[in-house]
Design an enzyme around this catalytic site. Structure first.
Site, short mmCIF file in Angstrom:
data_model
loop_
_atom_site.label_atom_id
_atom_site.label_comp_id
_atom_site.label_asym_id
_atom_site.label_seq_id
_atom_site.Cartn_x
_atom_site.Cartn_y
_atom_site.Cartn_z
N LYS A 162 5.00 9.55 8.34
CA LYS A 162 4.81 9.04 9.69
C LYS A 162 5.84 9.59 10.70
CE LYS A 162 2.57 4.92 7.80
NZ LYS A 162 1.18 4.92 8.28
N TYR A 170 0.87 -1.18 0.00
CA TYR A 170 0.00 0.00 0.00
C TYR A 170 0.90 1.22 0.00
CZ TYR A 170 -3.38 3.51 1.62
OH TYR A 170 -4.17 4.63 1.74
N ASP A 178 9.51 2.71 -0.78
CA ASP A 178 8.48 3.43 -0.01
C ASP A 178 8.72 3.13 1.46
OD1 ASP A 178 4.81 3.44 0.09
OD2 ASP A 178 6.34 4.44 1.29
P1 KE4 Z 1 -0.49 8.49 4.27
O1 KE4 Z 1 -1.01 9.19 3.01
O2 KE4 Z 1 -1.59 7.71 4.99
O3 KE4 Z 1 0.25 9.47 5.21
O4 KE4 Z 1 0.63 7.45 3.83
C1 KE4 Z 1 0.29 6.47 2.87
C2 KE4 Z 1 1.25 5.30 3.00
C3 KE4 Z 1 2.26 5.18 2.06
N1 KE4 Z 1 3.16 4.17 2.14
C4 KE4 Z 1 3.10 3.26 3.14
C5 KE4 Z 1 4.11 2.16 3.18
C6 KE4 Z 1 2.09 3.35 4.14
O5 KE4 Z 1 2.04 2.43 5.12
C7 KE4 Z 1 1.15 4.39 4.06
C8 KE4 Z 1 0.01 4.52 5.06
N2 KE4 Z 1 -0.13 3.45 5.99
C9 KE4 Z 1 -1.46 3.22 6.51
C10 KE4 Z 1 -1.42 2.09 7.55
N3 KE4 Z 1 -1.07 0.87 7.00
C11 KE4 Z 1 -2.03 4.47 7.11
C12 KE4 Z 1 -3.30 4.27 7.90
C13 KE4 Z 1 -4.46 4.95 7.22
O6 KE4 Z 1 -4.58 4.82 5.97
O7 KE4 Z 1 -5.26 5.56 7.95
#
Ligand code: KE4
Length: 430
Positions: free
Chosen positions: A269, A146, A241
């Site tokens: 994060k 993701y 990523d």
């Molecule tokens: P954000 O746009 O949510 O800040 O980041 C996206 C993203 C990109 N790459 C990786 C490897 C990620 O894990 C994420 C976001 N992770 C999720 C949890 N697995 C965020 C939780 C959510 O979507 O509310």
């Protein structure tokens, strides 16, 4: 003993009338485990307190940012000091240069970096830069990874997209994903075949260098080597990523653990310390295509926000000063060993995957090495485990397809209590 949560229920009903699903991100929706989310009031150290006053040992840490735990004093002091100067200026500040310098110091492959407001913005920008730099269109991603809700990457995506059964979202025109090639993680033959057939069209590969979003999945050595060799041979860019793994697995992220220098890296994060920050960066020659230096456009009103920069910088400075990584790794391993022993004692098929302070307990009878094997997990059993742990005062990610996070604020007693709780819960969930 079930924890009581009448206030959460009432508040969630109210929120659900105003916000789709009552949440501002579907990952929080408890869709994968049934029931309603707890409404949180505050976090302190390793603990969350919901609006019914229940105290929970927190293994989400806001889905990764809180490696130091909630409300770390150094982070709070930095935000307060920044706040006394204002919140946002729409002009460059020293805070942005300071965080950029700290990131570049920590991640040797990053010679230049651009701040954005989320991990999604970071990955969206990184693939645009890869396409702009190479003049090619195809991006390879891996099923179950993701990378945020980027149109081009919401194909067989992990995290809540998989949890809620929509790994490839409606609302995305075929043209947006026509140049996205989805392969299986750890599939060297599939990667070689893709480059054999379309190598001259491939702008880059984007992957989670340790996956968190189908649960924790670790890249096998041959796969790691093939990624580097094929990108080099065909002139494609390797994009790590590290939104989740950056500053989580080591101060230099997964690339420090594996000794790999990707061409581009995305972050998020932890570099915001709980405030909205994302970043992308890498080779200077590649980043020189980014506007206003080069023609690849990317912008953001609040990118480099001073409060977020202060929060992120204080977090990185504390990580560098205290170096919690060895203890995080040893305590996480102790927890994983305890969970495995509890599952074994209960006679439950299980797999444990852990790296640094990230781990997942899969209810699966075969090792989980990619999306197909992760998908075989017993999600109904996971749901019983999840709610059993909630009733024991332990707050886990609400999906089999997520990573758990241990923070520097978790004490040995918290780890012991979590193992004891898991032993009781796993013995009775069947
Ligand atoms: P954000 O746009 O949510 O800040 O980041 C996206 C993203 C990109 N790459 C990786 C490897 C990620 O894990 C994420 C976001 N992770 C999720 C949890 N697995 C965020 C939780 C959510 O979507 O509310």
């Amino acid at each position: 003993m079930s924890i009581q949560r009448p206030h959460s229920h009432a508040e969630f009903l109210h929120a659900s009338r105003l916000i789709p699903g009552g949440v501002n991100s579907p990952a929080r929706a408890f869709g994968g485990v049934g029931g309603e989310p707890l409404i949180m009031d505050r976090g302190e150290g390793a603990y969350l307190y919901d609006i019914d006053g229940n105290k929970l040992i927190d293994y989400i840490g806001s889905w990764g940012p809180h490696i130091l735990g909630h409300q770390h004093p150094a982070v709070k002091d930095a935000i307060r000091a920044a706040l006394d100067k204002g919140t946002s200026f729409g002009a460059p500040t020293r805070a942005e240069t300071s965080l950029a310098a700290a990131v570049i110091d920590a991640v040797p492959s990053m010679e230049m970096v651009r701040m954005v407001n989320s991990g999604t913005e970071a990955t969206m920008s990184a693939i645009r830069v890869a396409r702009g730099f190479t003049g090619r269109n195809v991006i390879i991603k891996f099923a179950g990874c993701y990378h945020g809700h980027v149109d081009a990457l919401l194909v067989k995506a992990g995290s809540a997209a998989t949890t809620l059964g929509v790994p490839s979202s409606p609302g995305i025109p075929p043209g947006c994903t026509a140049d996205t090639l989805v392969l299986d993680y750890n599939d060297v033959a599939g990667l070689e075949e893709a480059f054999h057939r379309r190598g001259s069209e491939i702008a880059g590969i984007i992957l989670e260098p340790v996956v968190g979003n189908m649960g924790v999945v670790i890249p096998e050595p041959a796969f790691r080597q093939a990624l580097q060799d094929l990108c080099k041979k065909h002139g494609a860019l390797l994009i790590f990523d590290e939104v989740m793994t950056g500053f989580r697995l080591a101060y230099g992220g997964a690339q420090e653990l594996f000794g790999i220098k990707p061409d581009l890296t995305t972050l998020g994060k932890i570099i915001g310390g709980g405030l909205p920050v994302g970043a992308y960066g890498g080779r200077a020659d590649v980043m020189h295509v980014v506007s206003p230096l080069g023609p690849v456009y990317q912008a953001g009103t609040l990118s480099g926000n001073p409060l977020a920069m202060a929060s992120g910088l204080a977090t990185l400075q504390e990580l560098k000063r205290s170096n919690p990584y060895p203890r995080l790794a040893s305590e996480t391993k102790r927890l994983c060993d305890g969970l495995a022993d509890a599952a074994r004692s209960a006679g439950l098929p299980h797999q444990i995957a852990g790296v640094g302070s990230m781990f997942t307990l899969f209810f699966a009878d075969q090792p989980v090495r990619d999306y197909p094997t992760a998908s075989k997990s017993d999600t109904a059993r996971f749901s019983r485990y999840f709610w059993g742990m909630i009733d024991e005062g332990v707050y886990l990610p609400c999906s089999q397809f997520e990573a758990n996070f241990v923070s520097a604020a978790h004490t040995p007693a918290d780890i012991d209590a979590t193992i004891a709780a898991a032993r009781r819960v796993l013995a009775k969930i069947g």
